[in-house]
Structure formats: structure tokens, C-alpha cells
Design a protein around this motif. Sequence first.
Motif, PDB file in Angstrom:
ATOM      1  N   SER A   1       3.834 -11.462 -63.611  1.00 46.21           N
ATOM      2  CA  SER A   1       4.212 -12.708 -63.340  1.00 46.21           C
ATOM      3  C   SER A   1       5.478 -12.880 -62.280  1.00 46.21           C
ATOM      4  CB  SER A   1       5.166 -13.273 -65.407  1.00 46.21           C
ATOM      5  OG  SER A   1       5.761 -12.425 -65.592  1.00 46.21           O
TER       6      SER A   1
ATOM      7  N   THR B   1       4.193 -14.768 -59.256  1.00 49.20           N
ATOM      8  CA  THR B   1       3.142 -15.514 -59.152  1.00 49.20           C
ATOM      9  C   THR B   1       4.257 -16.796 -59.279  1.00 49.20           C
ATOM     10  OG1 THR B   1       1.713 -15.208 -60.931  1.00 49.20           O
ATOM     11  CG2 THR B   1       1.656 -17.440 -60.994  1.00 49.20           C
ATOM     12  N   PRO B   2       3.432 -17.783 -57.933  1.00 49.68           N
ATOM     13  CA  PRO B   2       4.739 -18.309 -56.778  1.00 49.68           C
ATOM     14  C   PRO B   2       5.038 -19.707 -59.127  1.00 49.68           C
ATOM     15  CG  PRO B   2       3.389 -18.639 -56.147  1.00 49.68           C
ATOM     16  CD  PRO B   2       2.720 -18.067 -57.150  1.00 49.68           C
ATOM     17  N   ARG B   3       6.561 -19.885 -58.530  1.00 49.43           N
ATOM     18  CA  ARG B   3       6.868 -20.929 -59.261  1.00 49.43           C
ATOM     19  C   ARG B   3       7.152 -21.761 -59.200  1.00 49.43           C
ATOM     20  NH1 ARG B   3       9.869 -17.995 -63.339  1.00 49.43           N
ATOM     21  NH2 ARG B   3       9.865 -15.268 -62.382  1.00 49.43           N
ATOM     22  N   ARG B   4       6.394 -22.670 -58.312  1.00 48.51           N
ATOM     23  CA  ARG B   4       7.015 -24.050 -57.792  1.00 48.51           C
ATOM     24  C   ARG B   4       5.850 -24.044 -56.283  1.00 48.51           C
ATOM     25  NH1 ARG B   4      11.698 -22.500 -55.844  1.00 48.51           N
ATOM     26  NH2 ARG B   4      12.166 -22.263 -53.340  1.00 48.51           N
ATOM     27  N   TYR B   5       5.102 -24.785 -56.156  1.00 45.14           N
ATOM     28  CA  TYR B   5       4.940 -25.602 -54.675  1.00 45.14           C
ATOM     29  C   TYR B   5       5.883 -25.351 -53.972  1.00 45.14           C
ATOM     30  CZ  TYR B   5       1.002 -27.307 -57.799  1.00 45.14           C
ATOM     31  OH  TYR B   5      -0.393 -28.082 -57.945  1.00 45.14           O
TER      32      TYR B   5
ATOM     33  N   SER C   1       2.291 -21.963 -51.627  1.00 42.97           N
ATOM     34  CA  SER C   1       2.772 -21.512 -52.544  1.00 42.97           C
ATOM     35  C   SER C   1       2.137 -22.836 -53.242  1.00 42.97           C
ATOM     36  CB  SER C   1       3.603 -20.805 -53.086  1.00 42.97           C
ATOM     37  OG  SER C   1       4.006 -19.949 -52.152  1.00 42.97           O
TER      38      SER C   1
ATOM     39  N   PRO D   1       1.877 -22.970 -57.832  1.00 38.61           N
ATOM     40  CA  PRO D   1       2.202 -21.635 -59.216  1.00 38.61           C
ATOM     41  C   PRO D   1       0.696 -22.392 -60.311  1.00 38.61           C
ATOM     42  CG  PRO D   1       3.243 -24.497 -58.436  1.00 38.61           C
ATOM     43  CD  PRO D   1       2.751 -24.535 -57.229  1.00 38.61           C
ATOM     44  N   GLU D   2       0.016 -23.236 -59.818  1.00 37.37           N
ATOM     45  CA  GLU D   2      -0.847 -23.485 -60.857  1.00 37.37           C
ATOM     46  C   GLU D   2      -2.014 -23.885 -60.073  1.00 37.37           C
ATOM     47  OE1 GLU D   2      -0.250 -27.216 -62.888  1.00 37.37           O
ATOM     48  OE2 GLU D   2       0.176 -28.577 -60.793  1.00 37.37           O
TER      49      GLU D   2
ATOM     50  N   ALA E   1      -3.007 -20.000 -58.625  1.00 38.81           N
ATOM     51  CA  ALA E   1      -2.196 -20.142 -58.176  1.00 38.81           C
ATOM     52  C   ALA E   1      -1.642 -18.659 -57.297  1.00 38.81           C
ATOM     53  CB  ALA E   1      -0.969 -20.195 -59.784  1.00 38.81           C
TER      54      ALA E   1
ATOM     55  N   HIS F   1       0.040 -16.976 -53.574  1.00 41.34           N
ATOM     56  CA  HIS F   1       1.094 -17.278 -52.547  1.00 41.34           C
ATOM     57  C   HIS F   1       0.189 -17.061 -50.883  1.00 41.34           C
ATOM     58  CE1 HIS F   1       4.673 -16.836 -53.961  1.00 41.34           C
ATOM     59  NE2 HIS F   1       4.243 -15.798 -54.263  1.00 41.34           N
TER      60      HIS F   1
END
Length: 137
Positions: free
Chosen positions: A41, A44-48, A67, A69-70, A96, A98
Motif C-alpha cells: 500500500s 499505491t498512489p493516494r491521490r490523482y 499517478s 489512486p484507483e 492504480a 504511477h
Amino acid sequence: PQTTGQETGTCTIFSNDASSPETDVSLHGEGIGTNIESWSSLNTPRRYELGQNYPNPFNPSTTIRYSLPEETHAKLTIYNLRGQLIKVLVDQPQVADHYAVEWDGTDTNGNVVSSGIYFYQLEGAMFTQQKTMVLLQ
């Protein structure tokens, strides 16, 4: 899941160093109770996010990083100052992660575009962002 023993992975570090803008670092750890889900985790990006292209100004090519996130349908496009579509670099569902895409300064037909200011835009299901770049021939 909890695991025991030796764990390994990699981490990508981005910098503004022209000779090596991206470096992968190997990570190794040993111990009891390492949580694999926490490790994955972290990557995995947390935001666009739409990054500034590099290099900028550029000639003959530049890299655009973004990036997601989903999982979403991502569309990355290039426009000129008049708002005319120059090229679609990405137009597909993506997980999701980068991403890095190179633009070689050509239009949809493969013609080299002229020097000037261009806009690039990233669109996702719940996200749209635009940035500016400069091509110097």
C-alpha cells in the motif's frame, strides 16, 4: 498477511537530476511479523496527480508522469495554444499506479510540431488537471 523471514522490494526515487531523474533502490528486511499488505500500500498512489513534464523546456522529447489512486479510464492529451488537439498519448483503462509517458513532439500523424507552448491534460473518472510545457526546436 503476516510473514516471517526475509522480505525484499524496490522503491523508485524521483529527482530533478537531468542525468538520472529516476532511480530504483532495492530494499531488504528480515524479521517476524512483517506485514506485506502495508508494504504494497505504500507504493499505491493516494491521490490523482499530474506531474510537471521533464525536461521543460524540451527538445526533442519529454516525459510526463502521473499517478492514479484507483482503477479508471485515463486519458492524457496534448493541445496547442489554440486548444486544438495535437495528440492523444493515453486513452485506456488503467489500474492504480504511477505512470510515465514520453512525448516525442509529434502530432497524431507523426509530424514534428513547431516550437511553442503546449498544454497536456490528464482526465480520470473524477479528475481533470492541465499543465503547460514548452517545446524549443
